[in-house]
Design a protein around this motif. Structure first.
Motif, mmCIF file in Angstrom:
data_model
loop_
_atom_site.group_PDB
_atom_site.id
_atom_site.type_symbol
_atom_site.label_atom_id
_atom_site.label_comp_id
_atom_site.label_asym_id
_atom_site.label_seq_id
_atom_site.Cartn_x
_atom_site.Cartn_y
_atom_site.Cartn_z
ATOM 1 N N ILE A 67 0.810 -1.240 -0.167
ATOM 2 C CA ILE A 67 0.008 -0.035 -0.082
ATOM 3 C C ILE A 67 0.749 1.113 0.160
ATOM 4 O O ILE A 67 2.236 1.193 0.372
ATOM 5 C CB ILE A 67 -0.960 0.155 1.189
ATOM 6 C CG1 ILE A 67 -0.067 0.054 2.593
ATOM 7 C CG2 ILE A 67 -1.702 -1.227 1.414
ATOM 8 C CD1 ILE A 67 -0.952 0.355 3.554
ATOM 9 N N VAL A 106 -5.879 1.542 -2.943
ATOM 10 C CA VAL A 106 -5.922 0.145 -3.194
ATOM 11 C C VAL A 106 -7.421 0.136 -3.588
ATOM 12 O O VAL A 106 -8.243 0.833 -3.509
ATOM 13 C CB VAL A 106 -5.582 -0.698 -1.984
ATOM 14 C CG1 VAL A 106 -4.072 -0.710 -2.078
ATOM 15 C CG2 VAL A 106 -6.336 -0.481 -0.866
ATOM 16 N N ILE A 125 -6.720 -4.596 5.041
ATOM 17 C CA ILE A 125 -6.757 -3.211 5.023
ATOM 18 C C ILE A 125 -6.979 -2.655 6.641
ATOM 19 O O ILE A 125 -6.406 -1.731 7.301
ATOM 20 C CB ILE A 125 -7.778 -2.473 4.063
ATOM 21 C CG1 ILE A 125 -7.544 -2.629 2.740
ATOM 22 C CG2 ILE A 125 -7.957 -0.890 4.641
ATOM 23 C CD1 ILE A 125 -8.644 -2.152 1.520
#
Length: 334
Positions: free
Chosen positions: A29, A112, A158
């Motif tokens: 990321i 993302v 995430i």
């Protein structure tokens, strides 16, 4: 917390940049740290080509900054990581850096896409518009191509990365502040020690000056009298009083500490031992020459406790006052 604190002042940006680069590389990321004003204080780690291109387009760049600002504010309000959808449909998150309720900045990350099979609703922080209207055909095609190359990550990952960044960044900042506080306390202690040492030196110099200059007084007949001679004369003339260290120090106009040191230096005895020896000498005279009760003799010599007088007498003469009197009366009658 001091309001002048800032991330730039309390952490090593270069060291954090390396940590940030490694995490970005490991997780795939993009990451950047901003201060409380929203200004970047680290370089973007692993920034996608898509976002780099978008941020170079004026009308999109302004919306990107708006997304970052809103995301940071929401994370502060929640006092935790805040995950959201940006204006181009990408997933981003803000991890606030808060120390003692003061917002110092945030770690912004993401860039993302979510996996297709995940049906989760995230807030669209600004109205999503994936189209590239009014752009040149070549630029539009390149953006569409880079959009397809964006990393695809599960929402579980995430969330985990967001929490990790929240804890890591806050831990690093809190440790930095603690180190600063310890350094300040250590510096303050060193300064106080220096000040105390300087005061001690000044006191020693002052005492030496007193010893050499002020210590001597000249009476009307030009006789030189030191404070210790004054003290001895005072004891001899006031043997019946309860003479304390505090009182004799005032008579000599010296501090108790310095008087005690000077008295021992000039007489070889500490003040209390000298005073008791003079009182015991007087007591011996009275025991032999008078028939005063021992209790009265003790009081008349400034001893408030007869028991204490007897103990001091016995320690000096190895005999009690009564036996001393009886022995001398017996000897005088032979």
């Amino acid at each position: 917390m001091n309001n002048t604190l800032s991330l730039e002042k309390i952490i090593n940006i270069e060291s954090f940049q390396k940590i940030q680069d490694d995490i970005a590389q490991a997780t795939g990321i993009a990451i950047i740290m901003v201060n409380y004003e929203g200004k970047a204080i680290t370089n973007h780690s692993n920034c996608t080509k898509f976002c780099s291109m978008i941020r170079k387009i004026d009308r999109y760049s302004a919306i990107c900054e708006k997304c970052d600002s809103r995301g940071g504010l929401e994370s502060v309000r929640m006092k935790n990581s805040y995950i959201y959808i940006c204006h181009k449909g990408l997933v981003d998150f803000a991890a606030p850096i808060i120390v003692k309720d003061q917002y110092l900045g945030a770690v912004m990350a993401g860039q993302v896409l979510l996996e297709d099979n995940e049906n989760i609703e995230l807030e669209e922080i600004v109205r999503v518009n994936k189209d590239f209207d009014n752009l040149g055909e070549d630029l539009k095609k390149e953006l569409e191509k880079e959009y397809k190359n964006l990393p695809v990550v599960s929402i579980t990952k995430i969330k985990a990365i967001a929490q990790m960044m929240f804890h890591i960044s806050n831990y690093i900042v809190e440790e930095a502040i603690l180190k600063m506080s310890l350094n300040e306390a250590s510096h303050k202690l060193k300064e106080e020690n220096k000040k105390n040492q300087l005061e001690e030196v000044n006191i020693e110099i002052e005492e030496e000056n007193i010893d050499e200059n002020v210590n001597l007084k000249i009476n009307e007949e030009n006789e030189i009298k030191s404070p210790i001679i004054q003290a001895i004369e005072y004891i001899d003339n006031n043997i019946n009083e309860n003479i304390t260290l505090d009182k004799i120090s005032l008579v000599c106009n010296l501090s108790q500490c310095y008087f005690s040191k000077l008295f021992k230096k000039e007489t070889g005895l500490n003040f209390i031992n000298y005073l008791n020896s003079k009182k015991i000498s007087k007591a011996k005279e009275l025991l032999v020459s008078t028939d005063e009760p021992i209790n009265n003799i003790a009081i008349n010599l400034g001893f408030e406790d007869c028991g204490y007088f007897i103990r001091v007498f016995k320690k000096s003469e190895n005999i009690t006052p009564k036996k001393y009197r009886d022995l001398h009366i017996k000897n005088s009658s032979i």
